[in-house]
Motif scaffolding. Sequence first.
Motif, PDB file in Angstrom:
ATOM      1  N   GLU B  46       0.792  -4.049   2.350  1.00 42.15           N
ATOM      2  CA  GLU B  46       1.243  -3.334   1.160  1.00 42.15           C
ATOM      3  C   GLU B  46       0.357  -2.121   0.939  1.00 42.15           C
ATOM      4  O   GLU B  46      -0.652  -1.929   1.629  1.00 42.15           O
ATOM      5  N   ASN B  47       0.717  -1.328  -0.072  1.00 40.45           N
ATOM      6  CA  ASN B  47      -0.126  -0.187  -0.427  1.00 40.45           C
ATOM      7  C   ASN B  47      -1.536  -0.644  -0.729  1.00 40.45           C
ATOM      8  O   ASN B  47      -1.724  -1.637  -1.419  1.00 40.45           O
ATOM      9  N   HIS B 209       7.288   0.742   6.201  1.00 40.80           N
ATOM     10  CA  HIS B 209       7.527  -0.276   5.189  1.00 40.80           C
ATOM     11  C   HIS B 209       8.863  -0.965   5.408  1.00 40.80           C
ATOM     12  O   HIS B 209       9.194  -1.899   4.698  1.00 40.80           O
ATOM     13  N   ARG B 225      -4.458  -7.051   4.561  1.00 39.56           N
ATOM     14  CA  ARG B 225      -4.349  -7.257   3.120  1.00 39.56           C
ATOM     15  C   ARG B 225      -5.725  -7.050   2.512  1.00 39.56           C
ATOM     16  O   ARG B 225      -6.704  -7.626   2.997  1.00 39.56           O
ATOM     17  N   ILE B 248       1.796 -10.204   1.397  1.00 37.26           N
ATOM     18  CA  ILE B 248       1.609 -10.339  -0.053  1.00 37.26           C
ATOM     19  C   ILE B 248       0.486 -11.301  -0.363  1.00 37.26           C
ATOM     20  O   ILE B 248      -0.305 -11.090  -1.281  1.00 37.26           O
ATOM     21  N   LEU B 306       9.599  -5.581  -2.526  1.00 36.42           N
ATOM     22  CA  LEU B 306       8.580  -4.994  -1.671  1.00 36.42           C
ATOM     23  C   LEU B 306       8.432  -3.517  -1.991  1.00 36.42           C
ATOM     24  O   LEU B 306       9.224  -2.949  -2.737  1.00 36.42           O
ATOM     25  N   LEU B 307       7.442  -2.919  -1.396  1.00 39.76           N
ATOM     26  CA  LEU B 307       7.258  -1.486  -1.552  1.00 39.76           C
ATOM     27  C   LEU B 307       8.508  -0.777  -1.043  1.00 39.76           C
ATOM     28  O   LEU B 307       9.048  -1.134  -0.015  1.00 39.76           O
ATOM     29  N   ALA B 473       3.049  -5.731  -6.961  1.00 42.59           N
ATOM     30  CA  ALA B 473       3.293  -6.153  -5.581  1.00 42.59           C
ATOM     31  C   ALA B 473       2.877  -7.603  -5.396  1.00 42.59           C
ATOM     32  O   ALA B 473       3.279  -8.257  -4.445  1.00 42.59           O
TER      33      ALA B 473
END
Lengths: 353, 526
Positions: B46-47, B209, B225, B248, B306-307, B473
């Motif tokens: 993720e971001n 993504h 992560r 996540i 999700l993103l 997120a």
Amino acid sequence: MPEILRSGRAIGARMMAHRLFWPLAALGALLVVNLIATPTFFNVRIQDGHLFGSLVDIVRNGAPVLLVAIGMTLVIATRGIDLSVGAVAAIAGAVACVYIVESPADGAAGAAVIAVSMALAVCVALGLWNGFLVAVVGIQPIIATLVLMVAGRGIAMLVTGGQITTVNNDAFAALASGHLLTLPVAALIALGVFAATQIVVRRTALGLLIESVGINPEASRLAGVRSRTIIWTVYVFAALCAGTAGLIIAANTHSVNANSLGLWIELDAILAVVIGGTSLAGGRFSLTGTLVGAMLIATLTRTIPNIGIPAEANYLFKALVVVIVCLLQSPKARAVLQRRREPVPTSRGEVVA
Amino acid sequence: MSQAEVKPPPPVVEMHDVSITFGAVRALDGVSLRLLPGEVHALMGENGAGKSTLIKALTGVYTIDAGRVRIDGVETQFATPAAAQRAGISTVYQEVNLVPNLTVAENMLLGRERHRFGRLGPIDRRDMNRRAAASLQSLGIDVDPGSELGSHPIAVQQLVAIARAVDTDARVLILDEPTSSLDADEVARLFDVMRRLREQGTAIVFVSHFLDQVFEIADRMTILRNGRVVGERLVAETTQLELVQLMIGRDLQVLERLDQAAHEATEEAAEQRLPVLSALGLGRKGSLEATDLTLYPGEVVGIAGLLGSGRTELARLLFGADAPDTGELTVKGSSGRRLRSPRHAIDRKLAFCSEDRKAEGVFEELSVADNMLLGLQASRGWLRPIPTATRSALVKEFMAALDVRPADSSLPMRSLSGGNQQKVLLARWLITEPDVLLLDEPTRGIDIGAKTQIQQLVADLAEKGMSVVFISAELEEVLRLSHRLVVLKDRRKIAERPNRGIDINDVLEIITGEPGGVAEKERADA
């Protein structure tokens, strides 16, 4: 003894770190140079109830640049710039002079009052135009105001019919050469506008909102700041300041030349703002800094003939002083100066993930 | 374990235990990555997981604090991106860094122009076009090398950028979000080029993504992560669900469990109340398909997805930060049209905390107090400054209520940590006394302590009757706080249900369309 030395050095370091240290130091240095060249430089005398002297002249002659620079400070704080101030000054001078010449009683004080009001009303319209291009149409300020910088001279020419218009009106002339409570009116107007602006921006929320728009336009928008109104306000204010400066210049020469009135004054004003420590990138601004900057430029203009520099070298000398002041103010140059005393921690790029 | 029948070729890049720290933030924490020649290696996360930092560590943009990088088995540390490029590691970023008003060939050979009659002679355009044409052809890219680069769509410009990168003998090609602005056909073209390069033995790092694309093109993936590697998998042996679970993650911290029963009580009561906001078919081309959403006072609506699923876009459309092109928005029964600007939204008692604190929230040079009061001041206009007494009372109250540290409101905002900046931004909105609070990633990138405080605050605000939209997120956090759950995928709302007896696996099932229990079981078996 070492105690005193150390605390003295600490105070010195703190003074040097102040934003206005170098501009003030340069101003002081210039005055000293003048004093050496002309020992009577600081002399001030009262004659016919008026204050006279080189220092008074500096403030009086610096009034137009100071006025323009005050407006420019607020525009620059919103991340903008106004190149049209010289042309606006010319239009204001032209409108006022032509009105006075064409009015039946061209020597009456009433004619001067109406002429000045009309000129300022025209400036409001010109400021609205600049603000419209920047805030509504979204043109980059440097381009948007370039339009009026070029077209404005043309407008002023149209108003004067291409002639140098000469006026004979004592009330109007008093704007530049008059005295009030022993002080020159021009200087009083400029300092009055300075004080009023300072009070308005710091007592109302205008200063905060101007800075927020300049620091982070997107965050301002999302926080609900009416950026458009703010930007419009500063351009109108800048035009009003420029117009007032134009009136003083015209009153000083009893005439208006649409081609030369206020020519290059935008550059002096921008310089005054930058020397005063307001960043061209927008955000935090300092009107006091601008005052110091404008006075530095006025003193410089006075110094050049006083110390016998030939007129041809005028601009070169001016540029030299400005470059030195800006260099001393730049963060990089400061870091170099500081490094001699202590190692400066280098800042690292922000986290990008 | 089947011992390798075909011995894999030696990795071209090996990063071992790499760490990078920015101030107090550990952006990369003991990350290892190996790239084999002739593979497409997806970097997932993720971001803020550390993908960009990892790429920049490899290409010499950042200096690594600890760990080793080996290129072809030789320990190396690139001082600059140019040095990395010379060693055959090329990066193509999302925004094409080329010159649009030069020709395709000129761009490809920029800095390596061909001259006639020696180095000082005129540039030999014909030879340049020939060379460019040859390398474009070898990749199956059909573009006239003499045409101006800017005249082509972004997709083609990107292919040219790749061709340029490969032409400098890149053995490692890093593609950072190459597909984010491409349509399906263009993606297919890009994948063709990537497959050709793979056959030629280039190692390709692919950051995207879009899960479907990753599963189509990638051979292996490394999942990050919070600055750590949480897995390295072969794509063929991994399900989408498993990948998303890794990305996540599970919030392992033990937080005070907010009372679920109380939630349900509030939620049932809410249904009898009048909605405070309702959106009907709200949408905007290219950002969100027409979406319905109703908010009641006193409830937290969690947005999961999700993103790139459209969760931020939804909040921005509700607030008028982006102007919607379709739909209607009614706030407090006043049958309004959709909001055209944040100003309108704020006047109707909405508030929005953007996910991008730095760019869209804080004023770094202004003081903490000014940052806090700016929202209220903007509403009052510049002519009506907040009286000094009210000012200091408000600042004092909210500094204490949100536990902002250091407790000095005259400090510039820049000197605060991310978590405390976030609290100040929350205070900015709470001072305007909104009815609806839209929070986009309010806990991202902040420390655990501040995070818990913000979560607690959200629960308290809802209890007092505020309507909160909570986007995060972290599914765990969304599930813990919300009364109702809205799930978005591919810029569309795909589900909405009360948060009763739902766990993370259920949400993941909704998102991926795959049963969650299976993957869970496989993992238990492994």
